[in-house]
Motif scaffolding. Structure first.
Motif, PDB file in Angstrom:
ATOM      1  N   ASP A  63       0.854  -1.200   0.000  1.00 42.90           N
ATOM      2  CA  ASP A  63       0.000   0.000   0.000  1.00 42.90           C
ATOM      3  C   ASP A  63       0.889   1.249   0.000  1.00 42.90           C
ATOM      4  O   ASP A  63       0.752   2.155   0.819  1.00 42.90           O
ATOM      5  N   ALA A  64       1.788   1.283  -0.988  1.00 42.29           N
ATOM      6  CA  ALA A  64       2.901   2.225  -0.975  1.00 42.29           C
ATOM      7  C   ALA A  64       2.492   3.685  -0.992  1.00 42.29           C
ATOM      8  O   ALA A  64       3.210   4.541  -0.450  1.00 42.29           O
ATOM      9  N   TYR A  65       1.339   3.990  -1.589  1.00 43.60           N
ATOM     10  CA  TYR A  65       0.999   5.400  -1.769  1.00 43.60           C
ATOM     11  C   TYR A  65      -0.129   5.884  -0.852  1.00 43.60           C
ATOM     12  O   TYR A  65      -0.617   6.992  -1.007  1.00 43.60           O
ATOM     13  N   ARG A  66      -0.514   5.040   0.072  1.00 39.63           N
ATOM     14  CA  ARG A  66      -1.498   5.477   1.062  1.00 39.63           C
ATOM     15  C   ARG A  66      -0.828   6.426   2.044  1.00 39.63           C
ATOM     16  O   ARG A  66       0.276   6.153   2.529  1.00 39.63           O
ATOM     17  N   MET A 114      -1.589  12.646  -3.104  1.00 38.62           N
ATOM     18  CA  MET A 114      -1.933  12.753  -4.520  1.00 38.62           C
ATOM     19  C   MET A 114      -3.159  11.855  -4.753  1.00 38.62           C
ATOM     20  O   MET A 114      -3.033  10.660  -4.997  1.00 38.62           O
ATOM     21  N   PRO A 115      -4.365  12.424  -4.672  1.00 39.70           N
ATOM     22  CA  PRO A 115      -5.585  11.626  -4.771  1.00 39.70           C
ATOM     23  C   PRO A 115      -6.155  11.604  -6.196  1.00 39.70           C
ATOM     24  O   PRO A 115      -5.637  12.269  -7.099  1.00 39.70           O
ATOM     25  N   MET A 116      -7.239  10.865  -6.387  1.00 40.67           N
ATOM     26  CA  MET A 116      -7.899  10.811  -7.689  1.00 40.67           C
ATOM     27  C   MET A 116      -9.380  10.489  -7.484  1.00 40.67           C
ATOM     28  O   MET A 116      -9.769   9.819  -6.518  1.00 40.67           O
ATOM     29  N   CYS A 143      -2.878  18.126  -6.204  1.00 41.88           N
ATOM     30  CA  CYS A 143      -4.193  17.731  -6.708  1.00 41.88           C
ATOM     31  C   CYS A 143      -4.300  17.986  -8.211  1.00 41.88           C
ATOM     32  O   CYS A 143      -4.003  19.090  -8.683  1.00 41.88           O
ATOM     33  N   SER A 144      -4.717  16.978  -8.946  1.00 40.87           N
ATOM     34  CA  SER A 144      -5.021  17.137 -10.368  1.00 40.87           C
ATOM     35  C   SER A 144      -6.528  17.230 -10.545  1.00 40.87           C
ATOM     36  O   SER A 144      -7.294  16.610  -9.789  1.00 40.87           O
ATOM     37  N   ALA A 159       1.522   7.543  -8.569  1.00 42.17           N
ATOM     38  CA  ALA A 159       1.605   7.449  -7.110  1.00 42.17           C
ATOM     39  C   ALA A 159       0.330   7.973  -6.451  1.00 42.17           C
ATOM     40  O   ALA A 159       0.358   8.893  -5.630  1.00 42.17           O
ATOM     41  N   ILE A 160      -0.794   7.376  -6.797  1.00 42.18           N
ATOM     42  CA  ILE A 160      -2.107   7.828  -6.326  1.00 42.18           C
ATOM     43  C   ILE A 160      -2.525   7.050  -5.086  1.00 42.18           C
ATOM     44  O   ILE A 160      -2.385   5.824  -5.022  1.00 42.18           O
ATOM     45  N   ASP A 161      -3.057   7.780  -4.120  1.00 42.87           N
ATOM     46  CA  ASP A 161      -3.632   7.140  -2.933  1.00 42.87           C
ATOM     47  C   ASP A 161      -5.078   6.776  -3.261  1.00 42.87           C
ATOM     48  O   ASP A 161      -5.993   7.585  -3.099  1.00 42.87           O
TER      49      ASP A 161
END
Length: 556
Positions: free
Chosen positions: A22-25, A75-77, A38-39, A118-120
């Protein structure tokens, strides 16, 4: 050593490791410097395009570098999942918008994961999920309580064949994109948000050089776009008196036709007035003038926005009515103009052909009098050829204007405001181009507006405890109107919260810009079912880097 680089094997191993660990959490870590990258969330159209790849790669590179430097990086989505494209796809393919949307989300998410971004994903939001749009509805009810949300009639594009409202981009050369039918303008009730009450405050926050500005660091181009969109104008609002009466013998509009102008210095050059096709004076004149009535109907096929009207041919027709010039007492002819919007100002404008390029062209087209009332030293005025200096506020001096003669722009405006104020006919006023936000859409695939319609009590808000009002997922639009109007399950068992009698739900849904107005705050605490914006926002907000198209800098 391998003879060939097996990149797919390497990528699979890396992805497996990232997923296993869970590398990007990320979580809120007190004392660690945070960075929120944020994108702009995408619309799930089916496949990523290179614009998506570019935006997400920029943020990904930034996030990784900052993480290596010791920052706590979010970095969410998510997915901006409501809207017309899903309904159009449903019509074309015969599938519910929900299925089309969720299938697209699954595919596009797979593409993003294959890119190794690298999205959580633990913070993923989807705006067509009830656990998200519940908060749209909650916020709407709160704004209704405060008087920020309100109901009024609105002019819309109406396709008479499909029996539905069309977005401006669905009107092509005055005709419906799907049916080819001539589009009509209709006034229908809808909900609005009173954002104009905050126009001055919004301007202060974005205006370059304003000491109260809070967008320092944002590109000047973006801030200027927003300043122009808000569009502050200082001028004079005043009335042309008249004695025109309605069928009941009462003066229409109280015997006053109001206009707003930023060029009150040219008031002595008024040679006509123009009103919107929906203006009460236009309706009154059309009642006894079939030709005018036909012209007004023709106007209804035009656009409903300032931008559309700016590009279409300017047309008009005399009403046979006159109003009185508030200073000279002369009678001024009233015309109906297809370039005047009822939703802007008072739906009427003064016509000063000598010093307004649009009025100049209109007067020459219809043979109206042109009266010069501003001069610039060394320049020669012509009734037939427009020159930019005709509208020059900086160098112009009033002429042919009685008590205003010799005055410059500001002094003349002050004098006119004083003269009109003494007569009780006008005063200085600040207006804004910004208009209240109409959030009602006569479409299916959107957030249901939480209102119940009762025969006795009218429009009644849904109690908060009954949220969310869930949108049925099984509708397949066929182009014949909003399917919620006929969906038995959507209305089944609905009763008025006040009297308990059988009632029906509101079938309008919210503008999808509501969904995308706050998603970046929901990322901060996405699973909290008690609060719209919860404690995570205290840690992550404000965002540190936002990446998206500049075309979205205004309108939402």
């Amino acid at each position: 050593m391998q003879e060939k680089y097996a990149h797919q094997d390497v990528e699979r191993a890396a992805h497996a490791h990232w997923n296993a660990t869970d590398a990007y959490r990320v979580s809120e870590v007190a004392g660690k410097k945070k960075f929120y990258a944020c994108s702009m969330l995408p619309y799930p159209s089916g496949k990523l395009h290179m614009g998506h790849v570019r935006n997400y790669t920029i943020n990904d590179m930034l996030a990784r570098q900052l993480r290596m430097a010791g920052h706590n990086v979010l970095m969410p989505m998510g997915w901006d999942a409501f809207g017309l494209p899903a309904e159009n796809a449903a019509i074309k393919n015969g599938v519910p918008p929900a299925k089309w949307t969720y299938d697209n989300i699954a595919y596009m998410k797979q593409q993003m994961q294959a890119m190794g971004l690298a999205i959580d994903w633990s913070r993923e939001v989807t705006t067509c999920n009830a656990d998200y749009y519940k908060w749209n509805q909650w916020l709407f009810l709160k704004m209704l309580e405060k008087g920020i949300a309100y109901r009024k009639t609105q002019v819309v594009n109406w396709d008479p064949v499909d029996q539905t409202v069309l977005a401006n981009e669905q009107v092509i050369d005055g005709k419906g994109w799907r049916t080819g039918a001539v589009v009509e303008k209709r006034e229908i009730p809808g909900y609005y948000l009173n954002i104009t009450a905050y126009a001055e405050e919004l301007l202060e926050h974005v205006q370059i050089g304003n000491p109260k500005a809070t967008l320092n660091g944002w590109p000047d181009k973006v801030r200027l776009m927003q300043e122009n969109w808000i569009g502050k104008s200082e001028g004079v609002r005043f009335a042309f008196p008249h004695t025109i009466q309605d069928q009941g013998g009462e003066p229409i509009g109280g015997g006053r036709m109001y206009v707003f102008t930023t060029r009150a210095d040219t008031i002595m050059g008024v040679t006509f007035c123009a009103v919107a096709p929906e203006h009460p004076l236009a309706s009154h004149a059309a009642a006894s003038n079939p030709a005018l009535a036909a012209f007004i109907e023709e106007c209804k096929t035009g656009g409903t926005t300032e931008a559309e009207l700016a590009t279409q041919e300017k047309k008009g027709m005399a009403t046979g009515l006159t109003v009185t010039h508030p200073i000279t007492g002369e009678e001024v002819d009233v015309w109906v103009g297809n370039y005047v919007l009822m939703s802007y100002g008072d739906g009427a404008v003064m016509g000063v052909p000598a010093h307004d390029e649009r009025d100049f062209a209109f007067a020459n087209k219809y043979g109206l009098r042109i009266q010069q009332v501003v001069s610039v030293e060394g320049e020669v005025f012509s009734d037939h050829t427009w020159a930019d200096w005709y509208g020059d506020k900086q160098r112009g001096v009033c002429v042919n204007s009685g008590a205003l003669d010799g005055l410059g722009y500001k002094a003349a405006v002050d004098k006119v405001a004083a003269l009109l104020g003494a007569r009780g006919l006008g005063e200085k006023k600040t207006t804004f181009r910004l208009r209240d936000w109409g959030v009602s859409r006569q479409r299916y695939w959107g957030t249901p507006i939480p209102i119940i319609h009762c025969a006795e009590h009218g429009a009644v808000p849904v109690p908060e405890k009954d949220l969310p009002v869930v949108l049925p997922q099984d509708c397949i639009p066929d182009g014949s109107g909003n399917p919620l109007n006929h969906h038995e399950g959507f209305h089944a068992g609905v009763v008025c919260p006040l009297c308990g009698k059988a009632a029906r739900r509101e079938t309008d849904t919210m503008d999808t810009f509501v969904d995308s107005a706050w998603y970046f705050m929901r990322y901060c605490d996405p699973v909290n079912d008690e609060r719209m914006v919860a404690d995570g926002a205290d840690y992550w907000m404000p965002m540190d880097q936002y990446i998206g198209g500049i075309e979205h800098a205004i309108l939402h």
